[in-house]
Design a protein around this motif. Structure first.
Motif, PDB file in Angstrom:
ATOM      1  N   VAL A 170      41.275  42.083  45.646  1.00 29.78           N
ATOM      2  CA  VAL A 170      40.937  41.126  44.582  1.00 29.78           C
ATOM      3  C   VAL A 170      40.085  41.794  43.514  1.00 29.78           C
ATOM      4  O   VAL A 170      40.314  41.618  42.307  1.00 29.78           O
ATOM      5  CB  VAL A 170      40.206  39.901  45.176  1.00 29.78           C
ATOM      6  N   ASN A 171      39.114  42.570  43.949  1.00 33.99           N
ATOM      7  CA  ASN A 171      38.220  43.218  42.989  1.00 33.99           C
ATOM      8  C   ASN A 171      38.973  44.224  42.123  1.00 33.99           C
ATOM      9  O   ASN A 171      38.782  44.279  40.901  1.00 33.99           O
ATOM     10  CB  ASN A 171      37.082  43.920  43.732  1.00 33.99           C
ATOM     11  N   THR A 172      39.855  44.994  42.746  1.00 36.97           N
ATOM     12  CA  THR A 172      40.642  45.973  41.988  1.00 36.97           C
ATOM     13  C   THR A 172      41.568  45.280  40.994  1.00 36.97           C
ATOM     14  O   THR A 172      41.677  45.686  39.828  1.00 36.97           O
ATOM     15  CB  THR A 172      41.468  46.844  42.946  1.00 36.97           C
ATOM     16  N   THR A 173      42.226  44.220  41.462  1.00 38.02           N
ATOM     17  CA  THR A 173      43.126  43.465  40.580  1.00 38.02           C
ATOM     18  C   THR A 173      42.358  42.861  39.416  1.00 38.02           C
ATOM     19  O   THR A 173      42.818  42.879  38.266  1.00 38.02           O
ATOM     20  CB  THR A 173      43.830  42.349  41.371  1.00 38.02           C
ATOM     21  N   ARG A 174      41.180  42.341  39.713  1.00 40.12           N
ATOM     22  CA  ARG A 174      40.363  41.740  38.657  1.00 40.12           C
ATOM     23  C   ARG A 174      39.980  42.771  37.601  1.00 40.12           C
ATOM     24  O   ARG A 174      40.020  42.485  36.393  1.00 40.12           O
ATOM     25  CB  ARG A 174      39.096  41.133  39.263  1.00 40.12           C
ATOM     26  N   ILE A 175      39.628  43.968  38.031  1.00 40.70           N
ATOM     27  CA  ILE A 175      39.238  45.011  37.078  1.00 40.70           C
ATOM     28  C   ILE A 175      40.413  45.376  36.173  1.00 40.70           C
ATOM     29  O   ILE A 175      40.260  45.504  34.946  1.00 40.70           O
ATOM     30  CB  ILE A 175      38.720  46.258  37.818  1.00 40.70           C
ATOM     31  N   TYR A 176      41.593  45.517  36.772  1.00 41.41           N
ATOM     32  CA  TYR A 176      42.775  45.842  35.963  1.00 41.41           C
ATOM     33  C   TYR A 176      43.065  44.731  34.948  1.00 41.41           C
ATOM     34  O   TYR A 176      43.375  45.001  33.777  1.00 41.41           O
ATOM     35  CB  TYR A 176      43.989  46.063  36.863  1.00 41.41           C
ATOM     36  N   ILE A 177      42.975  43.485  35.402  1.00 44.47           N
ATOM     37  CA  ILE A 177      43.234  42.360  34.495  1.00 44.47           C
ATOM     38  C   ILE A 177      42.204  42.330  33.370  1.00 44.47           C
ATOM     39  O   ILE A 177      42.541  42.094  32.198  1.00 44.47           O
ATOM     40  CB  ILE A 177      43.236  41.030  35.275  1.00 44.47           C
ATOM     41  N   TRP A 179      40.589  44.848  32.103  1.00 48.26           N
ATOM     42  CA  TRP A 179      40.875  45.923  31.157  1.00 48.26           C
ATOM     43  C   TRP A 179      42.068  45.582  30.273  1.00 48.26           C
ATOM     44  O   TRP A 179      42.083  45.905  29.077  1.00 48.26           O
ATOM     45  CB  TRP A 179      41.116  47.237  31.900  1.00 48.26           C
ATOM     46  N   ILE A 180      43.065  44.921  30.855  1.00 53.35           N
ATOM     47  CA  ILE A 180      44.218  44.492  30.050  1.00 53.35           C
ATOM     48  C   ILE A 180      43.774  43.489  28.988  1.00 53.35           C
ATOM     49  O   ILE A 180      44.168  43.575  27.813  1.00 53.35           O
ATOM     50  CB  ILE A 180      45.310  43.883  30.958  1.00 53.35           C
ATOM     51  N   ILE A 181      42.936  42.535  29.397  1.00 55.47           N
ATOM     52  CA  ILE A 181      42.428  41.542  28.444  1.00 55.47           C
ATOM     53  C   ILE A 181      41.574  42.218  27.372  1.00 55.47           C
ATOM     54  O   ILE A 181      41.637  41.858  26.188  1.00 55.47           O
ATOM     55  CB  ILE A 181      41.620  40.457  29.178  1.00 55.47           C
ATOM     56  N   ALA A 182      40.780  43.208  27.788  1.00 55.77           N
ATOM     57  CA  ALA A 182      39.934  43.916  26.824  1.00 55.77           C
ATOM     58  C   ALA A 182      40.785  44.641  25.779  1.00 55.77           C
ATOM     59  O   ALA A 182      40.502  44.576  24.574  1.00 55.77           O
ATOM     60  CB  ALA A 182      39.029  44.908  27.555  1.00 55.77           C
ATOM     61  N   VAL A 183      41.823  45.321  26.242  1.00 53.24           N
ATOM     62  CA  VAL A 183      42.718  46.018  25.303  1.00 53.24           C
ATOM     63  C   VAL A 183      43.412  45.009  24.391  1.00 53.24           C
ATOM     64  O   VAL A 183      43.529  45.226  23.168  1.00 53.24           O
ATOM     65  CB  VAL A 183      43.751  46.861  26.080  1.00 53.24           C
TER      66      VAL A 183
END
Length: 323
Positions: A170-177, A179-183
């Motif tokens: 969950v934590n890894t998925t959240r970080i990826y999401i 970063w996608i939102i940030a970009v």
């Protein structure tokens, strides 16, 4: 560990004051749309709740570290005694991440469906908040579905041992999401910047120009908030992962000290109120200067328009039409 808890406590208590200032700024000098304002307020308040829970967990750990200084085995907590703290800690943690998605969607809606969105700002904001509350509960229900609260943990923000894999996923998925939102927010800010420049050159309507300018300023503020969340959470999440790879040669005290220090949301909740206050003051200054510029342009247009009418009137008087 003592230095870690002391340093993080300073960050937490400083964030309380900064959050209060940010809430006062949004209340008295708000420059954001209604829905954005409500989402920012909910983010700050929930951040304060998270910081309070984190402070409580750290004070408990610090107290036990002092009390059982000569008996290190007694410093640890039983996993069953940390159930409530863990649930509230992780719920507020995930809530603050879902806020980033809400702010981004709110920013998009304010730009592309402005007329409709401005008619339902409170309903939209409250819908986002309900989702921000429900989504973390659903995620945590899956993470802790097979949890057995046996054994010991160094501090109460550790997940149960048999839920570690789910939590890591969950934590890894959240970080990826994030970063996608940030970009995506950076791209949206760039598009808003280009759109505002195009409006200035193509449109003469004052309201259209001003709306484009306000959307640009809001997009910038939201982009900064999302990016700081992604940087803090992503950066601090990478540290435990790296330490976990080389856990063998690293002393246990160093490992757990690093884990306790690498709480990205604590840092994010420190920086977000600063960004909100700074961006609000910046928007006020930029808005005032833009209004003055538009006012000067309008006055100049009125002057030339009036001069043209006077010249035409004078010409007609001097050279009246003959029939």
């Amino acid at each position: 560990m003592f230095f870690c808890h002391a340093f993080m406590s300073v960050i937490i208590f400083a964030s309380f004051y900064l959050s209060y200032r940010a809430l006062q700024t949004l209340k008295k000098r708000n420059m954001f749309g209604m829905s954005t304002k409500i989402l920012l307020q909910s983010s700050i308040i929930h951040g304060v709740v998270h910081q309070a829970i984190a402070a409580s967990i750290r004070f408990q750990a610090l107290y036990r570290a002092i009390r059982y200084f000569h008996d290190p085995c007694s410093i640890q907590f039983t996993s069953s005694s940390c159930v409530l703290e863990g649930i509230f800690y992780y719920h507020t943690n995930l809530f603050c991440s879902v806020v980033c998605l809400s702010l981004f969607l709110d920013c998009l809606a304010s730009t592309y469906i402005n007329k409709f969105y401005k008619s339902v700002p409170k309903k939209a904001a409250y819908t986002y908040i309900v989702l921000q509350i429900l989504i973390p509960f659903l995620v945590l229900d899956w993470v802790f579905s097979d949890a057995t609260y046996t054994g010991y943990v160094p501090i109460c923000n550790y997940p149960p041992k048999n839920s570690g894999d789910n939590f890591f996923y969950v934590n890894t998925t959240r970080i990826y999401i994030l970063w996608i939102i940030a970009v995506a927010s950076i791209v949206h800010f760039y598009m808003s910047f280009k759109h505002e420049k195009r409006i200035v050159h193509e449109k003469c309507d004052t309201n259209t120009r001003f709306n484009a300018f306000e959307n640009l300023l809001s997009a910038r503020a939201v982009c900064l908030i999302i990016c700081i969340q992604a940087i803090c959470l992503g950066g601090t999440s990478a540290i435990p992962s790296i330490f976990n790879i080389y856990r063998g040669p690293i002393p246990v005290a160093w490992f757990h000290g690093t884990i306790a220090f690498a709480t990205g949301l604590t840092f994010a909740n420190f920086f977000v109120p600063i960004i909100i206050t700074f961006e609000t003051n910046r928007i006020i200054k930029r808005r005032r200067s833009r209004i003055q510029a538009l006012f000067r342009q309008t006055n100049a247009f009125d002057y030339h328009h009036d001069l043209k009418n006077r010249m035409e009137s004078s010409y007609k008087k001097t050279y009246p039409k003959t029939t």
